[in-house]
Scaffold this motif. Structure first.
Motif, PDB file in Angstrom:
ATOM      1  N   ARG A 183      11.251 -39.187 -31.920  1.00  0.00           N
ATOM      2  CA  ARG A 183      10.528 -40.397 -32.329  1.00  0.00           C
ATOM      3  C   ARG A 183      11.078 -40.922 -33.649  1.00  0.00           C
ATOM      4  O   ARG A 183      11.596 -40.165 -34.466  1.00  0.00           O
ATOM      5  CB  ARG A 183       9.035 -40.096 -32.478  1.00  0.00           C
ATOM      6  CG  ARG A 183       8.351 -39.889 -31.128  1.00  0.00           C
ATOM      7  CD  ARG A 183       6.896 -39.673 -31.309  1.00  0.00           C
ATOM      8  NE  ARG A 183       6.714 -38.358 -31.929  1.00  0.00           N
ATOM      9  CZ  ARG A 183       5.555 -37.888 -32.336  1.00  0.00           C
ATOM     10  NH1 ARG A 183       4.475 -38.608 -32.209  1.00  0.00           N
ATOM     11  NH2 ARG A 183       5.463 -36.698 -32.869  1.00  0.00           N
ATOM     12  N   HIS A 184      10.913 -42.192 -33.858  1.00  0.00           N
ATOM     13  CA  HIS A 184      11.471 -42.854 -35.046  1.00  0.00           C
ATOM     14  C   HIS A 184      10.969 -42.228 -36.349  1.00  0.00           C
ATOM     15  O   HIS A 184      11.709 -42.080 -37.308  1.00  0.00           O
ATOM     16  CB  HIS A 184      11.145 -44.343 -35.014  1.00  0.00           C
ATOM     17  CG  HIS A 184      11.648 -45.083 -36.211  1.00  0.00           C
ATOM     18  ND1 HIS A 184      13.002 -45.224 -36.465  1.00  0.00           N
ATOM     19  CD2 HIS A 184      11.006 -45.682 -37.229  1.00  0.00           C
ATOM     20  CE1 HIS A 184      13.167 -45.896 -37.591  1.00  0.00           C
ATOM     21  NE2 HIS A 184      11.964 -46.192 -38.066  1.00  0.00           N
ATOM     22  N   ASP A 185       9.722 -41.839 -36.391  1.00  0.00           N
ATOM     23  CA  ASP A 185       9.175 -41.295 -37.637  1.00  0.00           C
ATOM     24  C   ASP A 185       9.391 -39.781 -37.784  1.00  0.00           C
ATOM     25  O   ASP A 185       9.019 -39.207 -38.802  1.00  0.00           O
ATOM     26  CB  ASP A 185       7.684 -41.624 -37.750  1.00  0.00           C
ATOM     27  CG  ASP A 185       6.863 -41.041 -36.609  1.00  0.00           C
ATOM     28  OD1 ASP A 185       7.431 -40.850 -35.508  1.00  0.00           O
ATOM     29  OD2 ASP A 185       5.668 -40.779 -36.807  1.00  0.00           O
ATOM     30  N   ARG A 186       9.984 -39.122 -36.802  1.00  0.00           N
ATOM     31  CA  ARG A 186      10.184 -37.672 -36.872  1.00  0.00           C
ATOM     32  C   ARG A 186      11.662 -37.292 -36.866  1.00  0.00           C
ATOM     33  O   ARG A 186      12.199 -36.867 -37.844  1.00  0.00           O
ATOM     34  CB  ARG A 186       9.501 -36.970 -35.697  1.00  0.00           C
ATOM     35  CG  ARG A 186       8.021 -37.143 -35.635  1.00  0.00           C
ATOM     36  CD  ARG A 186       7.339 -36.152 -36.540  1.00  0.00           C
ATOM     37  NE  ARG A 186       5.922 -36.432 -36.608  1.00  0.00           N
ATOM     38  CZ  ARG A 186       5.001 -35.756 -36.001  1.00  0.00           C
ATOM     39  NH1 ARG A 186       5.327 -34.745 -35.251  1.00  0.00           N
ATOM     40  NH2 ARG A 186       3.739 -36.085 -36.132  1.00  0.00           N
ATOM     41  N   GLN A 187      12.274 -37.351 -35.712  1.00  0.00           N
ATOM     42  CA  GLN A 187      13.665 -36.979 -35.462  1.00  0.00           C
ATOM     43  C   GLN A 187      13.988 -35.599 -36.033  1.00  0.00           C
ATOM     44  O   GLN A 187      14.818 -35.449 -36.927  1.00  0.00           O
ATOM     45  CB  GLN A 187      14.614 -38.038 -36.010  1.00  0.00           C
ATOM     46  CG  GLN A 187      14.452 -39.347 -35.289  1.00  0.00           C
ATOM     47  CD  GLN A 187      15.537 -40.331 -35.610  1.00  0.00           C
ATOM     48  OE1 GLN A 187      16.501 -40.000 -36.267  1.00  0.00           O
ATOM     49  NE2 GLN A 187      15.391 -41.547 -35.130  1.00  0.00           N
ATOM     50  N   SER A 188      13.297 -34.613 -35.510  1.00  0.00           N
ATOM     51  CA  SER A 188      13.526 -33.229 -35.957  1.00  0.00           C
ATOM     52  C   SER A 188      13.130 -32.253 -34.854  1.00  0.00           C
ATOM     53  O   SER A 188      12.556 -32.630 -33.839  1.00  0.00           O
ATOM     54  CB  SER A 188      12.717 -32.942 -37.226  1.00  0.00           C
ATOM     55  OG  SER A 188      11.339 -33.022 -36.940  1.00  0.00           O
ATOM     56  N   ILE A 189      13.432 -30.995 -35.086  1.00  0.00           N
ATOM     57  CA  ILE A 189      13.028 -29.941 -34.144  1.00  0.00           C
ATOM     58  C   ILE A 189      11.514 -29.748 -34.267  1.00  0.00           C
ATOM     59  O   ILE A 189      11.006 -29.451 -35.349  1.00  0.00           O
ATOM     60  CB  ILE A 189      13.769 -28.621 -34.455  1.00  0.00           C
ATOM     61  CG1 ILE A 189      15.273 -28.785 -34.316  1.00  0.00           C
ATOM     62  CG2 ILE A 189      13.255 -27.498 -33.565  1.00  0.00           C
ATOM     63  CD1 ILE A 189      15.754 -29.062 -32.919  1.00  0.00           C
ATOM     64  N   ALA A 190      10.821 -29.918 -33.164  1.00  0.00           N
ATOM     65  CA  ALA A 190       9.366 -29.773 -33.150  1.00  0.00           C
ATOM     66  C   ALA A 190       8.946 -28.359 -32.744  1.00  0.00           C
ATOM     67  O   ALA A 190       7.874 -27.900 -33.119  1.00  0.00           O
ATOM     68  CB  ALA A 190       8.754 -30.788 -32.200  1.00  0.00           C
ATOM     69  N   LEU A 191       9.795 -27.684 -31.972  1.00  0.00           N
ATOM     70  CA  LEU A 191       9.468 -26.358 -31.466  1.00  0.00           C
ATOM     71  C   LEU A 191      10.771 -25.602 -31.248  1.00  0.00           C
ATOM     72  O   LEU A 191      11.721 -26.152 -30.699  1.00  0.00           O
ATOM     73  CB  LEU A 191       8.703 -26.483 -30.140  1.00  0.00           C
ATOM     74  CG  LEU A 191       8.285 -25.217 -29.415  1.00  0.00           C
ATOM     75  CD1 LEU A 191       7.259 -24.443 -30.233  1.00  0.00           C
ATOM     76  CD2 LEU A 191       7.707 -25.564 -28.056  1.00  0.00           C
ATOM     77  N   SER A 192      10.831 -24.368 -31.698  1.00  0.00           N
ATOM     78  CA  SER A 192      12.018 -23.547 -31.521  1.00  0.00           C
ATOM     79  C   SER A 192      11.570 -22.096 -31.416  1.00  0.00           C
ATOM     80  O   SER A 192      10.806 -21.621 -32.266  1.00  0.00           O
ATOM     81  CB  SER A 192      12.962 -23.729 -32.720  1.00  0.00           C
ATOM     82  OG  SER A 192      14.095 -22.912 -32.581  1.00  0.00           O
ATOM     83  N   PHE A 193      12.036 -21.406 -30.382  1.00  0.00           N
ATOM     84  CA  PHE A 193      11.658 -20.006 -30.247  1.00  0.00           C
ATOM     85  C   PHE A 193      12.710 -19.230 -29.475  1.00  0.00           C
ATOM     86  O   PHE A 193      13.458 -19.777 -28.675  1.00  0.00           O
ATOM     87  CB  PHE A 193      10.278 -19.843 -29.602  1.00  0.00           C
ATOM     88  CG  PHE A 193      10.126 -20.461 -28.247  1.00  0.00           C
ATOM     89  CD1 PHE A 193      10.250 -19.696 -27.093  1.00  0.00           C
ATOM     90  CD2 PHE A 193       9.826 -21.801 -28.113  1.00  0.00           C
ATOM     91  CE1 PHE A 193      10.088 -20.259 -25.843  1.00  0.00           C
ATOM     92  CE2 PHE A 193       9.665 -22.372 -26.871  1.00  0.00           C
ATOM     93  CZ  PHE A 193       9.792 -21.605 -25.732  1.00  0.00           C
ATOM     94  N   ILE A 194      12.778 -17.929 -29.763  1.00  0.00           N
ATOM     95  CA  ILE A 194      13.747 -17.038 -29.131  1.00  0.00           C
ATOM     96  C   ILE A 194      13.245 -16.651 -27.753  1.00  0.00           C
ATOM     97  O   ILE A 194      12.088 -16.258 -27.594  1.00  0.00           O
ATOM     98  CB  ILE A 194      13.979 -15.795 -30.016  1.00  0.00           C
ATOM     99  CG1 ILE A 194      14.651 -16.215 -31.326  1.00  0.00           C
ATOM    100  CG2 ILE A 194      14.829 -14.752 -29.295  1.00  0.00           C
ATOM    101  CD1 ILE A 194      14.826 -15.101 -32.333  1.00  0.00           C
ATOM    102  N   VAL A 195      14.139 -16.763 -26.753  1.00  0.00           N
ATOM    103  CA  VAL A 195      13.773 -16.426 -25.379  1.00  0.00           C
ATOM    104  C   VAL A 195      14.551 -15.213 -24.865  1.00  0.00           C
ATOM    105  O   VAL A 195      14.298 -14.752 -23.749  1.00  0.00           O
ATOM    106  CB  VAL A 195      13.968 -17.621 -24.421  1.00  0.00           C
ATOM    107  CG1 VAL A 195      13.016 -18.751 -24.773  1.00  0.00           C
ATOM    108  CG2 VAL A 195      15.397 -18.102 -24.421  1.00  0.00           C
ATOM    109  N   ASN A 196      15.495 -14.702 -25.658  1.00  0.00           N
ATOM    110  CA  ASN A 196      16.257 -13.515 -25.259  1.00  0.00           C
ATOM    111  C   ASN A 196      16.742 -12.803 -26.516  1.00  0.00           C
ATOM    112  O   ASN A 196      17.102 -13.442 -27.491  1.00  0.00           O
ATOM    113  CB  ASN A 196      17.465 -13.914 -24.405  1.00  0.00           C
ATOM    114  CG  ASN A 196      18.087 -12.726 -23.711  1.00  0.00           C
ATOM    115  OD1 ASN A 196      17.487 -12.162 -22.804  1.00  0.00           O
ATOM    116  ND2 ASN A 196      19.272 -12.337 -24.126  1.00  0.00           N
TER     117      ASN A 196
END
Length: 155
Positions: A88-101
């Motif tokens: 989105r224009h006002d964000r432009q960033s990683i909203a969620l990040s997590f290890i899956v392995n």
């Protein structure tokens, strides 16, 4: 030592059903997903290698989970994480990040301390895995149990 980076890092590893639920949550919020992997999970190493291209147009949680599983098959002894990008224009960033392995064994880090002027102390994190070349940092067979492969010299 368990690496704690990203969302859910202090919880037990997520099951595929829980990962798929998080993928669906990201898709419901309009976030694009990308799969990344590395054998150097140092906290300052923000740039992991990408598995394919970011999935900007994919809207099926099963399709994203398929890509996660393909990356797991290709790199079973590496760290793999899933990133959800909010464009989105006002964000432009990683909203969620997590290890899956994770690799079967996580050797951890050493804290190096250096004394300086005026009794100042400098601390540096040194990952034990970085003692080995890229690609050989997390061998599957580690019978010694001390975090070092059997053929590698021990510090």
């Amino acid at each position: 030592m368990r690496i704690t980076q990203g969302t859910f890092s202090f919880l037990p590893d997520l099951t595929d059903a829980e990962i798929e639920a998080q993928i669906q949550y990201a898709l419901d919020n309009g976030w694009s997903l990308a799969v990344e992997f590395t054998d150097d999970p140092h906290p300052r190493n923000h740039y992991w290698e990408m598995w394919g291209l970011p999935m900007f147009d994919l809207r099926d949680a099963g399709g994203v989970l398929y890509e996660v599983n393909e990356c797991r098959k290709a790199y079973p002894t590496r760290y793999i994480r899933l990133n959800a990008y909010d464009a989105r224009h006002d964000r432009q960033s990683i909203a969620l990040s997590f290890i899956v392995n994770r690799p079967p064994e996580e050797p951890g880090f050493r804290l190096d301390r250096q004394g300086g002027n005026d009794r100042r102390m400098r601390y540096t994190l040194h990952p034990y895995a970085a003692d080995y070349p890229s690609g050989d940092r997390y061998p599957v067979d580690r019978p010694t149990g001390d975090g070092h492969p059997p053929s590698a010299p021990r510090p």
